[in-house]
Design an enzyme around this catalytic site. Structure first.
Site, PDB file in Angstrom:
ATOM      1  N   GLU A 165       0.804  -1.241   0.000  1.00 13.96           N
ATOM      2  CA  GLU A 165       0.000   0.000   0.000  1.00 13.96           C
ATOM      3  C   GLU A 165       0.827   1.277   0.000  1.00 13.96           C
ATOM      4  O   GLU A 165       0.547   2.211   0.750  1.00 13.96           O
ATOM      5  CB  GLU A 165      -0.967  -0.017   1.191  1.00 13.96           C
ATOM      6  CG  GLU A 165      -1.885  -1.224   1.174  1.00 13.96           C
ATOM      7  CD  GLU A 165      -2.818  -1.298   2.380  1.00 13.96           C
ATOM      8  OE1 GLU A 165      -2.787  -0.388   3.234  1.00 13.96           O
ATOM      9  OE2 GLU A 165      -3.590  -2.276   2.454  1.00 13.96           O
ATOM     10  N   ASN A 207       2.154  -5.142  -3.201  1.00 12.14           N
ATOM     11  CA  ASN A 207       0.740  -5.447  -2.928  1.00 12.14           C
ATOM     12  C   ASN A 207      -0.016  -4.157  -2.639  1.00 12.14           C
ATOM     13  O   ASN A 207       0.458  -3.301  -1.884  1.00 12.14           O
ATOM     14  CB  ASN A 207       0.679  -6.368  -1.693  1.00 12.14           C
ATOM     15  CG  ASN A 207      -0.680  -6.978  -1.446  1.00 12.14           C
ATOM     16  OD1 ASN A 207      -1.258  -7.594  -2.345  1.00 12.14           O
ATOM     17  ND2 ASN A 207      -1.202  -6.815  -0.243  1.00 12.14           N
ATOM     18  N   HIS A 244     -10.475  -5.738  -2.637  1.00  5.53           N
ATOM     19  CA  HIS A 244     -11.561  -5.544  -1.671  1.00  5.53           C
ATOM     20  C   HIS A 244     -12.667  -4.764  -2.388  1.00  5.53           C
ATOM     21  O   HIS A 244     -12.529  -3.575  -2.647  1.00  5.53           O
ATOM     22  CB  HIS A 244     -11.065  -4.747  -0.458  1.00  5.53           C
ATOM     23  CG  HIS A 244     -10.033  -5.465   0.349  1.00  5.53           C
ATOM     24  ND1 HIS A 244     -10.317  -6.623   1.059  1.00  5.53           N
ATOM     25  CD2 HIS A 244      -8.719  -5.216   0.561  1.00  5.53           C
ATOM     26  CE1 HIS A 244      -9.219  -7.038   1.671  1.00  5.53           C
ATOM     27  NE2 HIS A 244      -8.230  -6.207   1.388  1.00  5.53           N
ATOM     28  N   GLU A 273      -6.295 -10.551  -1.511  1.00  8.16           N
ATOM     29  CA  GLU A 273      -7.135 -10.340  -0.322  1.00  8.16           C
ATOM     30  C   GLU A 273      -8.601 -10.217  -0.730  1.00  8.16           C
ATOM     31  O   GLU A 273      -9.336  -9.374  -0.226  1.00  8.16           O
ATOM     32  CB  GLU A 273      -6.694  -9.058   0.418  1.00  8.16           C
ATOM     33  CG  GLU A 273      -5.237  -9.058   0.819  1.00  8.16           C
ATOM     34  CD  GLU A 273      -4.809  -7.790   1.558  1.00  8.16           C
ATOM     35  OE1 GLU A 273      -5.687  -7.027   2.024  1.00  8.16           O
ATOM     36  OE2 GLU A 273      -3.596  -7.554   1.649  1.00  8.16           O
ATOM     37  N   ASP A 275     -12.345  -9.997  -1.250  1.00 12.75           N
ATOM     38  CA  ASP A 275     -13.665 -10.082  -0.623  1.00 12.75           C
ATOM     39  C   ASP A 275     -14.588  -9.129  -1.369  1.00 12.75           C
ATOM     40  O   ASP A 275     -14.146  -8.124  -1.916  1.00 12.75           O
ATOM     41  CB  ASP A 275     -13.653  -9.839   0.894  1.00 12.75           C
ATOM     42  CG  ASP A 275     -12.919  -8.584   1.324  1.00 12.75           C
ATOM     43  OD1 ASP A 275     -12.751  -7.662   0.507  1.00 12.75           O
ATOM     44  OD2 ASP A 275     -12.521  -8.521   2.507  1.00 12.75           O
TER      45      ASP A 275
HETATM   46  O1  9MR Z   1      -7.906  -8.127   8.139  1.00 12.47           O
HETATM   47  C1  9MR Z   1      -6.987  -7.309   8.833  1.00 12.47           C
HETATM   48  C2  9MR Z   1      -7.618  -6.819  10.116  1.00 12.47           C
HETATM   49  O2  9MR Z   1      -7.807  -7.924  10.984  1.00 12.47           O
HETATM   50  C3  9MR Z   1      -6.735  -5.789  10.748  1.00 12.47           C
HETATM   51  O3  9MR Z   1      -7.392  -5.235  11.862  1.00 12.47           O
HETATM   52  C4  9MR Z   1      -6.396  -4.708   9.747  1.00 12.47           C
HETATM   53  C5  9MR Z   1      -5.473  -3.697  10.346  1.00 12.47           C
HETATM   54  O4  9MR Z   1      -5.007  -2.798   9.425  1.00 12.47           O
HETATM   55  O5  9MR Z   1      -5.781  -5.277   8.627  1.00 12.47           O
HETATM   56  C6  9MR Z   1      -6.622  -6.142   7.954  1.00 12.47           C
HETATM   57  O6  9MR Z   1      -5.995  -6.617   6.793  1.00 12.47           O
HETATM   58  C7  9MR Z   1      -5.646  -5.624   5.834  1.00 12.47           C
HETATM   59  C8  9MR Z   1      -4.397  -6.096   5.133  1.00 12.47           C
HETATM   60  O7  9MR Z   1      -3.394  -6.335   6.067  1.00 12.47           O
HETATM   61  C9  9MR Z   1      -3.933  -5.086   4.103  1.00 12.47           C
HETATM   62  N1  9MR Z   1      -4.959  -4.779   3.177  1.00 12.47           N
HETATM   63  C10 9MR Z   1      -6.232  -4.388   3.772  1.00 12.47           C
HETATM   64  C11 9MR Z   1      -6.705  -5.438   4.748  1.00 12.47           C
HETATM   65  C12 9MR Z   1      -8.076  -5.094   5.292  1.00 12.47           C
HETATM   66  O8  9MR Z   1      -8.037  -3.939   6.036  1.00 12.47           O
END
Ligand code: 9MR
Length: 542
Positions: A165, A207, A244, A273, A275
């Site tokens: 990111e 990513n 997402h 990732e 969804d």
């Molecule tokens: O799914 C993850 C969630 O449990 C955490 O609280 C969150 C914290 O930033 O991160 C989520 O996963 C993220 C991933 O690491 C990076 N891309 C976005 C995902 C969803 O927020």
């Protein structure tokens, strides 16, 4: 299904599937989907085309037996949802904690699964000590973190999200302003070099999210960075598309084009990732579209969904996953499984062999018209006269490729397509896909020997083909008509896309086709949005 972790050099996918599939179709006359062994789980179905299907695992849920049973049964690629992030692995500077990460990795590897590492360097979820760091001190701390964590997991990781990111949202296409970015624009490549040195066999990915639509500035920004890295020899192997999606950010219609364009830079692509918020058929169709897009790109190695059950999701209220809160398979699951089992995701196209030969008109003309969706696709239908067999030579513009067509064998991307008539007609359709090139492909056909065969009937048979979801291709022919009306009736949930000089109104409407003056054949394509009932088409001469 157990597979040892693959090294970077052995994860290249098979590409010879098309000719095999074409041969199957010729031999059996049935759709590819039904001719292949079907996988009954996501991992087995994905493996049919050499891909993986993964999920994110949360360490805190590992004592939930239902969760672990589903994960073990369905997925062969495991991402640690939070356990390898910077705050988890280096809570105090230079004091590393791998307990949760190891727990997940050990479970995955001992169950024959592979692991995606997520994530080595990120502006978010930094430990407190790092958050206020800047400059050289931060640069060194970040590189030390990358080296330490990648070294700890060396040999156990299929792909690392080395940097996560790093690009800004919005219309700038620029890097995100973060403490890491402020250490110098070369921080990303420095992280990749450190990761390569620490674990030479892991694939190294960049990513990000909101990089799915080819027209978005952020997508272009990442693309330009990857192109630059490849040109300068920065060690990058793959690009991860988080994917997402929700109603405000739907699956883009050019997704396949985006993935292909990145792949054309010489990197693998992964959906990392996935969804999609929603429910029912609408959600299921969007899931299928993502699977289609991945399967249409040879370098798309696999798909990871971001969690197991809806209730495990980071946005549980959007019910964005493949299993409901009770662990039941949702419609989206069935669509994904079906699509994974459908073959290579490319439209092998083609004529159903339906029309009776009306005698032809003695001309051999080809018009290729660019249509729109799923990248730059060209449909052309052509006709030869009085031929029992013929050879069609397809020449394409640079960057274009020719996909095999029903009862046709395509050799090479700019090669010769040799088509054998199926005995009851002399018309068939081909589909040319352009991988990002906007030049219209040209096709010429030359008739071979043989006689003209048949009555001036006008019959249409629509046969279900397989890939790209439930798509039906039909080519039909009318005789001695200056104009005609074709009525398309489709099953519920199906839609009709407009085709060559044709105007389609509505999903169950009337297609009015005007001949182009130098032939009396044209093709239509029926797309089914999730409905498996074969559409029917009738044509009436005017
Ligand atoms: O799914 C993850 C969630 O449990 C955490 O609280 C969150 C914290 O930033 O991160 C989520 O996963 C993220 C991933 O690491 C990076 N891309 C976005 C995902 C969803 O927020």
């Amino acid at each position: 299904m157990t597979r040892a972790p693959l090294s970077r050099s052995t994860t290249r996918r098979r590409t010879a599937a098309l000719s095999t599939l074409a041969a199957l179709v010729i031999t059996t006359g049935i759709g590819v989907g039904s001719a292949q062994a079907a996988g009954s789980t996501l991992q087995d179905a994905a493996a049919e085309s050499g891909r993986y299907f993964g999920t994110a695992i949360a360490a805190g849920r590992m004592n939930d037996q239902q969760y672990m049973n589903i994960a073990n049964r369905e997925f062969d690629m495991i991402t640690t949802e939070n356990a390898m992030k910077m705050d988890a692995t280096e809570p105090s500077q230079n004091q590393f904690n791998y307990s949760s990460g190891d727990q997940i990795v050990n479970w995955a590897l001992s169950n024959g699964k592979q692991v995606r590492g997520h994530a080595l360097a990120w502006h978010s979820q930094q430990p407190g000590w790092m958050q206020n760091m800047e400059g050289q001190q931060l640069r060194q701390a970040m590189l030390n973190h990358v080296t330490e964590v990648a070294t700890h997991y060396r040999g156990k990781i299929h792909s690392w999200d080395v940097v996560n990111e790093a690009f800004a949202d919005g219309s700038s296409g620029a890097r995100r302003n973060s403490n890491l970015q402020r250490t110098g624009n070369d921080w990303i490549e420095a992280a990749f070099r450190a990761a390569r040195a620490a674990d030479p066999n892991a694939q190294l990915c960049y990513n990000d999210y909101n990089t799915d639509n080819w027209n978005h500035a952020k997508t272009q920004g990442v693309y330009n960075m990857v192109a630059d890295f490849k040109a300068r020899g920065v060690p990058i192997d793959c690009v991860g598309f988080q994917a997402h999606f929700n109603s405000g950010n739907p699956v883009p219609s050019n997704y396949h084009e985006t993935l292909q364009n990145f792949a054309d830079l010489g990197v693998d692509v992964q959906i990392t990732e996935l969804d999609i918020e929603g429910s029912g058929t609408s959600q299921a169709e969007q899931y299928r579209g993502v699977v289609q897009a991945c399967m249409a790109v040879a370098r798309c190695q696999g798909i990871t969904v971001w969690g197991v059950r809806d209730t495990d999701s980071w946005r549980a209220s959007g019910t964005p996953l493949l299993f409901d809160g009770n662990g039941n398979k949702k419609a989206a699951y069935n669509y994904v499984l079906d699509q994974l089992n459908s073959g290579d995701g490319n439209d092998n196209g083609g004529d159903d062999g339906g029309p009776t030969d009306p005698g032809g008109d003695g001309t051999c003309s080809v018009t290729a018209t660019k249509t729109d969706s799923w990248g730059d696709r060209f449909n052309t239908t052509f006709e030869v006269s009085g031929a029992d067999d013929w050879v069609v030579t397809i020449s394409t513009g640079s960057g274009q490729s020719v996909q095999s067509s029903w009862n046709a064998d395509v050799s090479g991307t700019t090669g010769t397509l040799t088509a054998t008539p199926n005995g009851n007609g002399n018309s068939f359709g081909i589909t040319l896909y352009s991988n990002g090139n906007t030049t219209t492909p040209t096709a010429t056909c030359s008739s071979a020997s043989g006689g003209d065969g048949g009555a001036d009937a006008c019959t249409v048979t629509v046969t279900k083909t397989d890939e790209w979801g439930d798509r039906f291709n039909t080519t039909f022919e009318v005789t001695d008509a200056d104009d005609w009306v074709v009525t398309i009736s489709t099953g519920s949930g199906q839609s009709v896309q407009s085709s060559w000089n044709a105007d389609v109104s509505g999903t169950t409407g009337t297609l009015t086709a005007t001949p182009n003056g130098n032939g009396n054949s044209f093709g239509i394509t029926l797309y089914s949005n999730g409905n498996t009932t074969a559409p029917t088409a009738t044509c009436t001469t005017a």
